[in-house]
Scaffold this motif. Structure first.
Motif, PDB file in Angstrom:
ATOM      1  N   GLY A  67      18.172   7.516 -33.219  1.00  0.00           N
ATOM      2  CA  GLY A  67      17.996   6.152 -33.102  1.00  0.00           C
ATOM      3  C   GLY A  67      16.627   5.630 -33.124  1.00  0.00           C
ATOM      4  O   GLY A  67      15.630   6.313 -33.479  1.00  0.00           O
ATOM      5  N   HIS A  68      16.397   4.481 -32.924  1.00  0.00           N
ATOM      6  CA  HIS A  68      15.060   3.864 -32.559  1.00  0.00           C
ATOM      7  C   HIS A  68      14.173   3.726 -33.973  1.00  0.00           C
ATOM      8  O   HIS A  68      13.002   3.592 -34.034  1.00  0.00           O
ATOM      9  CB  HIS A  68      14.124   4.088 -31.414  1.00  0.00           C
ATOM     10  N   ARG A  69      14.825   3.795 -35.140  1.00  0.00           N
ATOM     11  CA  ARG A  69      14.112   4.080 -36.485  1.00  0.00           C
ATOM     12  C   ARG A  69      13.342   2.645 -36.683  1.00  0.00           C
ATOM     13  O   ARG A  69      12.344   2.739 -37.540  1.00  0.00           O
ATOM     14  CB  ARG A  69      15.009   4.420 -37.579  1.00  0.00           C
ATOM     15  N   ASP A  70      13.772   1.563 -36.238  1.00  0.00           N
ATOM     16  CA  ASP A  70      12.801   0.445 -36.653  1.00  0.00           C
ATOM     17  C   ASP A  70      11.555   0.311 -35.901  1.00  0.00           C
ATOM     18  O   ASP A  70      10.599  -0.343 -36.537  1.00  0.00           O
ATOM     19  CB  ASP A  70      13.720  -0.943 -35.971  1.00  0.00           C
ATOM     20  N   GLU A  71      11.182   1.211 -35.004  1.00  0.00           N
ATOM     21  CA  GLU A  71       9.915   1.501 -34.436  1.00  0.00           C
ATOM     22  C   GLU A  71       9.073   1.875 -35.577  1.00  0.00           C
ATOM     23  O   GLU A  71       7.782   1.690 -35.883  1.00  0.00           O
ATOM     24  CB  GLU A  71       9.880   2.412 -33.458  1.00  0.00           C
ATOM     25  N   CYS A  72       9.384   2.823 -36.734  1.00  0.00           N
ATOM     26  CA  CYS A  72       8.614   3.298 -37.582  1.00  0.00           C
ATOM     27  C   CYS A  72       9.423   3.114 -39.081  1.00  0.00           C
ATOM     28  O   CYS A  72      10.051   3.974 -39.525  1.00  0.00           O
ATOM     29  CB  CYS A  72       8.516   4.751 -37.684  1.00  0.00           C
ATOM     30  N   PRO A  73       8.999   1.970 -39.861  1.00  0.00           N
ATOM     31  CA  PRO A  73       9.760   1.574 -40.931  1.00  0.00           C
ATOM     32  C   PRO A  73       9.513   2.605 -41.872  1.00  0.00           C
ATOM     33  O   PRO A  73      10.440   3.012 -42.820  1.00  0.00           O
ATOM     34  CB  PRO A  73       9.303   0.224 -41.535  1.00  0.00           C
ATOM     35  N   CYS A  74       8.266   3.129 -42.112  1.00  0.00           N
ATOM     36  CA  CYS A  74       8.024   4.369 -43.085  1.00  0.00           C
ATOM     37  C   CYS A  74       9.189   5.490 -42.851  1.00  0.00           C
ATOM     38  O   CYS A  74       9.616   5.930 -43.730  1.00  0.00           O
ATOM     39  CB  CYS A  74       6.632   4.777 -42.956  1.00  0.00           C
ATOM     40  N   TYR A  75       9.080   5.905 -41.767  1.00  0.00           N
ATOM     41  CA  TYR A  75       9.933   6.946 -41.364  1.00  0.00           C
ATOM     42  C   TYR A  75      11.365   6.791 -41.676  1.00  0.00           C
ATOM     43  O   TYR A  75      12.076   7.533 -42.307  1.00  0.00           O
ATOM     44  CB  TYR A  75       9.590   7.233 -39.739  1.00  0.00           C
ATOM     45  N   ARG A  76      11.641   5.497 -41.214  1.00  0.00           N
ATOM     46  CA  ARG A  76      13.360   5.008 -41.574  1.00  0.00           C
ATOM     47  C   ARG A  76      13.626   5.229 -43.239  1.00  0.00           C
ATOM     48  O   ARG A  76      14.793   5.432 -43.472  1.00  0.00           O
ATOM     49  CB  ARG A  76      13.427   3.617 -41.014  1.00  0.00           C
TER      50      ARG A  76
END
Length: 88
Positions: free
Chosen positions: A67-76
């Protein structure tokens, strides 16, 4: 003669410091991806994909193991060939 030694020393310091910066960049992705993939069932695949994503996103890897993908939009937003998320 002293001038040559001083010039050599300065060049040596510049080269070694640039190599240090490159090595710490790679190790920061490795450390972050080790944490991210610590509970993955396919650990080797997770590490491989995470390192690819981390390098593309300038070292950004979401915190935690899931989870926590919103911390890194590029990664997401990186997608695999089937249109699903590539990054673990």
């Amino acid at each position: 003669m002293k001038l040559v030694i001083v010039q050599f020393s300065i060049i040596f310091l510049l080269v070694t410091s640039s190599l240090f910066v490159l090595s710490t960049t790679d190790s920061s992705c490795g450390g972050k991806c080790n944490v991210r993939c610590s509970k993955a069932s396919q650990h080797d695949l997770c590490i491989k994909d995470c390192n690819i994503c981390c390098q593309k996103c300038n070292g950004c890897v979401p915190s935690g193991t899931y989870g926590h993908r919103d911390e890194c939009p590029c990664y997401r937003d990186i997608k695999n060939s089937k249109g699903g998320p590539k990054c673990p």
